[in-house]
Design a protein around this motif. Structure first.
Motif, PDB file in Angstrom:
ATOM      1  N   PHE A  15       0.829  -1.199   0.000  1.00  0.00           N
ATOM      2  CA  PHE A  15       0.000   0.000   0.000  1.00  0.00           C
ATOM      3  C   PHE A  15       0.866   1.253   0.000  1.00  0.00           C
ATOM      4  O   PHE A  15       0.597   2.201  -0.741  1.00  0.00           O
ATOM      5  CB  PHE A  15      -0.937   0.014   1.204  1.00  0.00           C
ATOM      6  CG  PHE A  15      -1.765   1.265   1.273  1.00  0.00           C
ATOM      7  CD1 PHE A  15      -2.908   1.395   0.499  1.00  0.00           C
ATOM      8  CD2 PHE A  15      -1.386   2.324   2.085  1.00  0.00           C
ATOM      9  CE1 PHE A  15      -3.665   2.560   0.542  1.00  0.00           C
ATOM     10  CE2 PHE A  15      -2.133   3.482   2.133  1.00  0.00           C
ATOM     11  CZ  PHE A  15      -3.279   3.599   1.362  1.00  0.00           C
ATOM     12  N   ASP A  16       1.919   1.279   0.813  1.00  0.00           N
ATOM     13  CA  ASP A  16       2.795   2.453   0.872  1.00  0.00           C
ATOM     14  C   ASP A  16       3.443   2.735  -0.479  1.00  0.00           C
ATOM     15  O   ASP A  16       3.537   3.883  -0.909  1.00  0.00           O
ATOM     16  CB  ASP A  16       3.875   2.277   1.939  1.00  0.00           C
ATOM     17  CG  ASP A  16       3.321   2.388   3.350  1.00  0.00           C
ATOM     18  OD1 ASP A  16       2.215   2.940   3.522  1.00  0.00           O
ATOM     19  OD2 ASP A  16       4.004   1.928   4.284  1.00  0.00           O
ATOM     20  N   ARG A  17       3.885   1.688  -1.157  1.00  0.00           N
ATOM     21  CA  ARG A  17       4.507   1.873  -2.480  1.00  0.00           C
ATOM     22  C   ARG A  17       3.490   2.349  -3.513  1.00  0.00           C
ATOM     23  O   ARG A  17       3.768   3.261  -4.296  1.00  0.00           O
ATOM     24  CB  ARG A  17       5.173   0.586  -2.933  1.00  0.00           C
ATOM     25  CG  ARG A  17       6.397   0.303  -2.086  1.00  0.00           C
ATOM     26  CD  ARG A  17       7.260  -0.765  -2.657  1.00  0.00           C
ATOM     27  NE  ARG A  17       8.403  -0.969  -1.774  1.00  0.00           N
ATOM     28  CZ  ARG A  17       9.010  -2.095  -1.594  1.00  0.00           C
ATOM     29  NH1 ARG A  17       8.611  -3.164  -2.258  1.00  0.00           N
ATOM     30  NH2 ARG A  17      10.034  -2.198  -0.779  1.00  0.00           N
ATOM     31  N   LEU A  18       2.319   1.726  -3.522  1.00  0.00           N
ATOM     32  CA  LEU A  18       1.281   2.139  -4.457  1.00  0.00           C
ATOM     33  C   LEU A  18       0.842   3.579  -4.181  1.00  0.00           C
ATOM     34  O   LEU A  18       0.665   4.374  -5.109  1.00  0.00           O
ATOM     35  CB  LEU A  18       0.079   1.195  -4.370  1.00  0.00           C
ATOM     36  CG  LEU A  18      -1.102   1.519  -5.279  1.00  0.00           C
ATOM     37  CD1 LEU A  18      -0.675   1.505  -6.744  1.00  0.00           C
ATOM     38  CD2 LEU A  18      -2.229   0.539  -5.034  1.00  0.00           C
ATOM     39  N   LYS A  19       0.710   3.925  -2.912  1.00  0.00           N
ATOM     40  CA  LYS A  19       0.323   5.281  -2.534  1.00  0.00           C
ATOM     41  C   LYS A  19       1.335   6.296  -3.037  1.00  0.00           C
ATOM     42  O   LYS A  19       0.966   7.334  -3.588  1.00  0.00           O
ATOM     43  CB  LYS A  19       0.190   5.374  -1.011  1.00  0.00           C
ATOM     44  CG  LYS A  19      -0.188   6.747  -0.505  1.00  0.00           C
ATOM     45  CD  LYS A  19      -0.272   6.746   1.010  1.00  0.00           C
ATOM     46  CE  LYS A  19      -0.514   8.139   1.551  1.00  0.00           C
ATOM     47  NZ  LYS A  19      -0.518   8.136   3.018  1.00  0.00           N
ATOM     48  N   SER A  20       2.633   6.009  -2.887  1.00  0.00           N
ATOM     49  CA  SER A  20       3.650   6.957  -3.347  1.00  0.00           C
ATOM     50  C   SER A  20       3.611   7.124  -4.864  1.00  0.00           C
ATOM     51  O   SER A  20       3.773   8.242  -5.371  1.00  0.00           O
ATOM     52  CB  SER A  20       5.044   6.537  -2.874  1.00  0.00           C
ATOM     53  OG  SER A  20       5.453   5.349  -3.504  1.00  0.00           O
TER      54      SER A  20
END
Length: 92
Positions: A15-20
């Motif tokens: 999620f953190d990678r997709l969000k960035s």
């Protein structure tokens, strides 16, 4: 991911990678609205880490075969994580 037995940290990291990526696209003007506004991230609450005492470590080092001893030594003496120790131990 949960149905496939993936560890609890993986969804949070994904999620953190997709969000960035999505926020970068928003900053570049590819999205008019913030694509992650109102999205609740997955919760990752790791368990408390327990560090063995010197006495427990002595017992651990005598509990298994040579392969287990190598992994225990790598983890305690070289500060490697479990996956790193097993990978290194398999190569030895």
């Amino acid at each position: 991911m949960e149905r496939n037995g993936v560890g609890p940290a993986v969804p949070a990291i994904a999620f953190d990678r997709l969000k960035s990526i999505l926020l970068d696209a928003h900053r570049l003007g590819l999205f008019d609205d913030n694509p992650v506004a109102g999205v609740k991230p997955p919760q990752y609450d790791p368990q408390r880490v327990v560090v063995p005492s010197p006495g427990q470590l002595r017992e651990i080092r005598t509990a298994g075969d040579d392969s287990f001893l190598l992994v225990a030594d790598l983890m305690s003496g070289c500060c490697t994580r479990t996956g790193e120790a097993f990978t290194t131990g398999l190569r030895a």
